[in-house]
Write an enzyme that holds these catalytic residues in place. Structure first.
Site: not given
Length: 277
Positions: A30-32, A215
């Protein structure tokens, strides 16, 4: 850097498989909140430099690296400097977009987005009028999705509760899906999630082992894909970039690390374990 060990037998077996045969492993993130710390304004989100450095060093050694994000793929590439990572695949909008080697493949926008784009400011303003704690709520236009963020609201949790019903009704009327997250509700096209995106990429790459790190609640389908692939004989490791805001993900993980800094440490430890010589 010491390599953290998963708490589950399946997770430990997957990590061992990745180390034993890195050239057939897919590492996806994932990124954020995973590569980049969560910030009040999503336009300010940037990955930790150590994360991108470790990914760039790992990329020539492993079978594939990927980012699977709700953001537009090109935005994730630009914000993250991900074009520094050789051969990385960036799946944006939960897999609707695919960026590889500087080329972006993307579908036409969902027809319901125009109506949502027109109505969303008034809907948020009405919520502020009803509930003063919603002051500070912001709308993010992601081109092929729209998100309402309450992290900067006077009462973030209260604002989220106030907005959930109206946003769900708007999504139903316009044919969009609702994606809840950490102080955010996103309206996006249906038919794709991070689990389906990850499964498709693993099949494309012929992955024989897999790591996925996320997350937020939107990462649960990807964790589900890790479990399904394990049942089919592909060792998989589900990593939670730890947050007190999303305990449900930690409960499903094989390994919990301390946010993006913990992801960086995991990658650095993995790099030390698989780097030739």
């Amino acid at each position: 850097m010491p390599l953290p060990r998963p708490t589950t037998p399946a997770g430990r077996a997957a990590l061992d498989a990745i180390i034993a045969a890195p050239s057939s492993a897919l590492l996806a993130f994932d990124f954020d909140g995973t590569l980049a710390p969560i910030v009040a304004d999503p336009r300010d989100s940037r990955p930790l430099p150590s994360v991108v450095d470790a990914l760039a060093a790992l990329a020539p050694v492993v079978g594939g690296t990927a980012v699977v994000t709700g953001r537009p793929a090109a935005t994730a590439v630009a914000y993250g400097g991900l074009d520094r990572v050789p051969g990385i695949t960036v799946l944006g909008h939960y897999g609707l977009e695919r960026w590889e080697g500087g080329r972006l493949d993307a579908p036409d926008p969902h027809p319901g987005l125009a109506e949502v784009r027109a109505e969303l400011p008034g809907l948020v303003e009405a919520a502020r009028a009803r509930f003063p704690g919603a002051e500070g709520t912001a709308v993010e236009d992601k081109e092929r999705a729209l998100a309402v963020h309450t992290r900067r609201a006077a009462d973030p949790e209260g604002a989220l509760r106030e907005l959930r019903g109206p946003l769900e009704r708007l999504a139903e009327r316009t044919g969009l899906a609702v994606e809840p997250g950490r102080m955010v509700i996103e309206l996006r096209p249906p038919g794709m999630d991070k689990g389906a995106a990850l499964a498709g990429l693993a099949a494309d790459r012929g992955a024989r082992s897999l790591l996925y790190a996320g997350d937020d609640l939107g990462d649960l389908p990807a964790f589900g894909t890790v479990r399904r692939l394990r049942a089919d004989g592909v060792p998989g490791l589900a990593v939670c970039s730890g947050s007190t805001e999303v305990s449900a993900l930690a409960e499903e993980a094989d390994l919990v690390v301390d946010g993006p800094a913990g992801v960086a440490a995991l990658l650095e430890g993995l790099l030390a374990a698989v780097r030739p010589g």
